[in-house]
Design a protein around this motif. Structure first.
Motif, PDB file in Angstrom:
ATOM      1  N   MET A   1      -5.399   1.567  -4.242  1.00 60.64           N
ATOM      2  CA  MET A   1      -3.765   1.194  -4.175  1.00 60.64           C
ATOM      3  C   MET A   1      -3.870   0.213  -4.849  1.00 60.64           C
ATOM      4  O   MET A   1      -4.072  -1.325  -4.778  1.00 60.64           O
ATOM      5  CB  MET A   1      -3.752   1.283  -2.585  1.00 60.64           C
ATOM      6  CG  MET A   1      -2.832   1.116  -2.183  1.00 60.64           C
ATOM      7  SD  MET A   1      -2.647   1.342   0.112  1.00 60.64           S
ATOM      8  CE  MET A   1      -3.080   2.527   0.413  1.00 60.64           C
ATOM      9  N   ASP A   2      -2.060   0.313  -5.393  1.00 66.66           N
ATOM     10  CA  ASP A   2      -1.678  -0.003  -6.365  1.00 66.66           C
ATOM     11  C   ASP A   2      -0.625  -1.074  -5.071  1.00 66.66           C
ATOM     12  O   ASP A   2      -0.607  -0.617  -4.130  1.00 66.66           O
ATOM     13  CB  ASP A   2      -1.572   0.158  -7.527  1.00 66.66           C
ATOM     14  CG  ASP A   2      -0.090   1.267  -7.172  1.00 66.66           C
ATOM     15  OD1 ASP A   2       0.973   1.290  -6.313  1.00 66.66           O
ATOM     16  OD2 ASP A   2       0.694   2.044  -7.569  1.00 66.66           O
ATOM     17  N   ASP A   3      -0.471  -2.117  -5.917  1.00 65.29           N
ATOM     18  CA  ASP A   3       0.384  -3.322  -5.167  1.00 65.29           C
ATOM     19  C   ASP A   3       1.643  -2.252  -4.928  1.00 65.29           C
ATOM     20  O   ASP A   3       2.330  -2.607  -3.034  1.00 65.29           O
ATOM     21  CB  ASP A   3       1.067  -4.208  -6.007  1.00 65.29           C
ATOM     22  CG  ASP A   3       1.709  -5.362  -4.928  1.00 65.29           C
ATOM     23  OD1 ASP A   3       0.731  -5.258  -4.762  1.00 65.29           O
ATOM     24  OD2 ASP A   3       3.076  -5.837  -5.508  1.00 65.29           O
ATOM     25  N   ASN A   4       2.530  -1.861  -5.239  1.00 66.81           N
ATOM     26  CA  ASN A   4       3.217  -0.612  -4.923  1.00 66.81           C
ATOM     27  C   ASN A   4       3.187   0.465  -3.781  1.00 66.81           C
ATOM     28  O   ASN A   4       3.591   0.191  -2.493  1.00 66.81           O
ATOM     29  CB  ASN A   4       4.197   0.123  -5.869  1.00 66.81           C
ATOM     30  CG  ASN A   4       5.533   0.378  -6.076  1.00 66.81           C
ATOM     31  OD1 ASN A   4       6.461  -0.456  -5.004  1.00 66.81           O
ATOM     32  ND2 ASN A   4       5.700   2.074  -5.662  1.00 66.81           N
ATOM     33  N   GLN A   5       2.131   0.971  -4.248  1.00 66.43           N
ATOM     34  CA  GLN A   5       1.590   1.965  -3.100  1.00 66.43           C
ATOM     35  C   GLN A   5       1.406   1.470  -2.010  1.00 66.43           C
ATOM     36  O   GLN A   5       1.476   2.149  -0.736  1.00 66.43           O
ATOM     37  CB  GLN A   5       0.168   2.734  -3.814  1.00 66.43           C
ATOM     38  CG  GLN A   5       0.826   4.060  -4.538  1.00 66.43           C
ATOM     39  CD  GLN A   5       1.828   4.821  -3.505  1.00 66.43           C
ATOM     40  OE1 GLN A   5       2.670   5.062  -4.244  1.00 66.43           O
ATOM     41  NE2 GLN A   5       0.783   5.581  -3.101  1.00 66.43           N
ATOM     42  N   GLU A   6       0.638   0.584  -1.385  1.00 65.35           N
ATOM     43  CA  GLU A   6       0.496  -0.923  -0.830  1.00 65.35           C
ATOM     44  C   GLU A   6       1.382  -0.906   0.692  1.00 65.35           C
ATOM     45  O   GLU A   6       1.118  -0.247   1.470  1.00 65.35           O
ATOM     46  CB  GLU A   6      -0.430  -1.853  -0.820  1.00 65.35           C
ATOM     47  CG  GLU A   6      -0.889  -2.341   0.167  1.00 65.35           C
ATOM     48  CD  GLU A   6      -1.479  -3.685   0.385  1.00 65.35           C
ATOM     49  OE1 GLU A   6      -0.956  -5.258   0.281  1.00 65.35           O
ATOM     50  OE2 GLU A   6      -2.290  -3.950  -1.184  1.00 65.35           O
ATOM     51  N   SER A   7       2.691  -1.291  -0.249  1.00 65.59           N
ATOM     52  CA  SER A   7       4.037  -1.597  -0.039  1.00 65.59           C
ATOM     53  C   SER A   7       4.778  -0.615   0.820  1.00 65.59           C
ATOM     54  O   SER A   7       4.760  -0.330   2.135  1.00 65.59           O
ATOM     55  CB  SER A   7       4.736  -1.885  -0.743  1.00 65.59           C
ATOM     56  OG  SER A   7       4.448  -3.427  -1.086  1.00 65.59           O
ATOM     57  N   GLU A   9       3.385   2.342   1.492  1.00 62.65           N
ATOM     58  CA  GLU A   9       2.220   2.544   3.254  1.00 62.65           C
ATOM     59  C   GLU A   9       2.990   1.828   4.261  1.00 62.65           C
ATOM     60  O   GLU A   9       2.864   2.558   5.535  1.00 62.65           O
ATOM     61  CB  GLU A   9       0.898   2.364   3.308  1.00 62.65           C
ATOM     62  CG  GLU A   9       0.355   2.770   3.977  1.00 62.65           C
ATOM     63  CD  GLU A   9       0.403   4.385   4.350  1.00 62.65           C
ATOM     64  OE1 GLU A   9      -0.057   5.062   5.535  1.00 62.65           O
ATOM     65  OE2 GLU A   9       0.598   5.736   3.670  1.00 62.65           O
ATOM     66  N   LEU A  10       3.110   0.508   3.701  1.00 60.11           N
ATOM     67  CA  LEU A  10       3.534  -0.693   4.833  1.00 60.11           C
ATOM     68  C   LEU A  10       4.269  -0.214   5.611  1.00 60.11           C
ATOM     69  O   LEU A  10       5.003   0.005   6.679  1.00 60.11           O
ATOM     70  CB  LEU A  10       3.555  -1.708   4.898  1.00 60.11           C
ATOM     71  CG  LEU A  10       1.712  -2.613   4.163  1.00 60.11           C
ATOM     72  CD1 LEU A  10       2.284  -3.887   3.829  1.00 60.11           C
ATOM     73  CD2 LEU A  10       1.014  -2.667   5.745  1.00 60.11           C
ATOM     74  N   LYS A  28       4.386 -10.778   2.391  1.00 62.68           N
ATOM     75  CA  LYS A  28       4.289 -10.185   0.800  1.00 62.68           C
ATOM     76  C   LYS A  28       5.206 -10.700   0.161  1.00 62.68           C
ATOM     77  O   LYS A  28       5.221 -10.948  -0.949  1.00 62.68           O
ATOM     78  CB  LYS A  28       3.955  -8.815   0.888  1.00 62.68           C
ATOM     79  CG  LYS A  28       3.318  -8.150  -0.322  1.00 62.68           C
ATOM     80  CD  LYS A  28       3.094  -6.872  -0.070  1.00 62.68           C
ATOM     81  CE  LYS A  28       2.705  -6.533  -1.854  1.00 62.68           C
ATOM     82  NZ  LYS A  28       1.905  -5.236  -1.525  1.00 62.68           N
TER      83      LYS A  28
END
Length: 194
Positions: A1-7, A9-10, A28
């Motif tokens: 999961m890339d950084d933007n995808q993680e964000s 999801e959050l 973050k």
């Protein structure tokens, strides 16, 4: 999961009311948001207030994020810049502080962008009341983006005279109470006389 995808999801979890997702999201992006707010407002307390406003909005309206319009980071940057400019509009004495700081250095980058994005008509209306040489020097410096040296060449005046015109013009702008709320930057209701 890339950084933007993680964000992303959050943000989805935050939109469902998850405080557990909000904490890592805050960690973050808090420094990133603060830095933008500080660059625009030039004031630590105002920047902290902007951060609070942005994160409150994220918590309450995280579903507003649209992935097809850009990254979470870009969305937060636009939101922060917008809230910072709104705050400056409400606290107009900060505008004069910003102009005075800029008069001590060459106008470039973020500072020039800041001046273009605030309500230019407010300053234009105030400039009408200045002596013509002061008005021209301030206009060229802050709206045309010319350096003090370029202004001196165009106006056929010594560099020191141009700097003085800008400095005195800013002082004259401060005297125009009609364009500023003379309340303390902290939001106090006391009127200030110059």
């Amino acid at each position: 999961m890339d950084d933007n995808q993680e964000s992303v999801e959050l943000l989805k979890q935050i939109s469902r009311g998850s405080r557990d997702a909000f904490d890592p999201f805050y960690e973050k992006y808090s420094a990133f948001i603060f830095n933008i707010a500080y660059q625009v407002t030039g004031n630590r307390i105002e920047a902290e207030d902007v951060c609070h406003d942005v994160f409150l909005e994220v918590f309450q309206k995280s579903s507003q994020y649209q992935p097809d319009k850009g990254s979470v980071r870009a969305w937060l940057a636009v939101k922060t810049k917008s809230r910072s400019i709104d705050r400056l509009r409400k606290k107009k004495p900060l505008l004069i502080e910003k102009l005075e700081k800029l008069s001590l250095q060459e106008v470039q980058g973020v500072d020039l962008q800041f001046l273009k994005e605030i309500e230019n008509h407010l300053i234009h209306d105030a400039l009408v009341h200045l002596p013509k040489p002061q008005r021209e020097a301030i206009y060229r410096s802050y709206f045309a983006g010319e350096t003090h040296k370029e202004i001196a060449e165009i106006m056929k005046k010594p560099l020191g005279s141009v700097k003085s015109l800008i400095r005195y013009g800013l002082r004259n702008l401060r005297k125009q109470k009609s364009i500023f709320n003379w309340t303390e930057s902290s939001g106090g209701g006391n009127r200030h006389e110059l």
